[in-house]
Enzyme design. Sequence first.
Site, short mmCIF file in Angstrom:
data_model
loop_
_atom_site.label_atom_id
_atom_site.label_comp_id
_atom_site.label_asym_id
_atom_site.label_seq_id
_atom_site.Cartn_x
_atom_site.Cartn_y
_atom_site.Cartn_z
N HIS A 238 7.26 4.62 -1.61
CA HIS A 238 7.99 3.58 -2.36
C HIS A 238 7.57 2.16 -1.96
O HIS A 238 7.16 1.90 -0.83
CB HIS A 238 9.49 3.73 -2.12
CG HIS A 238 9.87 3.53 -0.68
ND1 HIS A 238 10.17 2.31 -0.16
CD2 HIS A 238 9.94 4.42 0.34
CE1 HIS A 238 10.43 2.43 1.12
NE2 HIS A 238 10.29 3.70 1.45
N HIS B 146 -9.40 2.52 -3.50
CA HIS B 146 -9.51 3.98 -3.58
C HIS B 146 -8.65 4.58 -2.46
O HIS B 146 -8.91 4.33 -1.29
CB HIS B 146 -10.98 4.39 -3.43
CG HIS B 146 -11.20 5.87 -3.45
ND1 HIS B 146 -12.44 6.43 -3.27
CD2 HIS B 146 -10.37 6.93 -3.62
CE1 HIS B 146 -12.35 7.75 -3.33
NE2 HIS B 146 -11.10 8.08 -3.54
#
Length: 205
Positions: free
Chosen positions: A129, A138
């Site tokens: 979160h 990436h």
Amino acid sequence: MESNYYIFGASGHAKVVLDILFSKNYQIKAIVDDNPKVEDLFSIPVLKNENIPLSEYSKFVIAIGNNAIRKEIVEKSTYNYFTAIHTKACVSELATIDEGTVVMPNAVINAATKVGKHCIINTASVVEHDCVISDFVHISPNASLAGNVIVAEGAHIGIGASIIQGITIGKWATIGAGAVIIDNIPDYAVVVGNPGKIIRYNENE
Ligand SMILES: CC(C)(COP(=O)(O)OP(=O)(O)OC[C@H]1O[C@@H](n2cnc3c(N)ncnc32)[C@H](O)[C@@H]1OP(=O)(O)O)[C@@H](O)C(=O)NCCC(=O)NCCS
């Protein structure tokens, strides 16, 4: 009229991106690669850039693992990019994901996380979160980011790396496979081990 989908790049990563589009039943017209070593991938033709008929219905995704190359292509182009999220990825309704990003199967992107443009959120990675993932990042397979982690532009988080909550990873940094990151990481740093230590700096993007 239905969109026509195109993929840039014909590498191994492109196969996984193709699989996302198959999972969505997208109409894939071609794979674009100016230096193709293959003529088709899973029966989808590989064509040179100059042979792609462009229209307002043409949509592209860049399936190239190198973060800097994705950025270079975007800066040189005016294509219409789309976001490709595998049907088996688990993305919170409260997360946002920008254009050109690909999300692989079993990846988890949790509530209130923002993912930028042209990122790769790879297989079974976890982005918890309130994270902020900037453009051209990436996150490799099985890497885990706890809550409130910030990853700046172009950074590469290696396979199986773990990053504890609240950490900032600098732009174009590289986090080695399996590293455990418990301190903020400066721009361009290459970090390995548990706890992560800087071994060198990337020269540039
Ligand atoms: C971190 C990384 C980029 C370093 O690559 P490199 O600059 O070519 O470094 P080298 O292979 O020359 O290794 C330099 C030193 O770091 C060590 N090292 C390299 N990667 C390491 C890692 N992931 N964990 C622990 N040590 C590592 C090497 O053993 C070597 O140690 P030594 O100097 O004591 O011999 C690379 O090893 C890595 O982990 N890449 C991530 C790959 C990945 O996640 N791919 C997923 C694609 S989907």
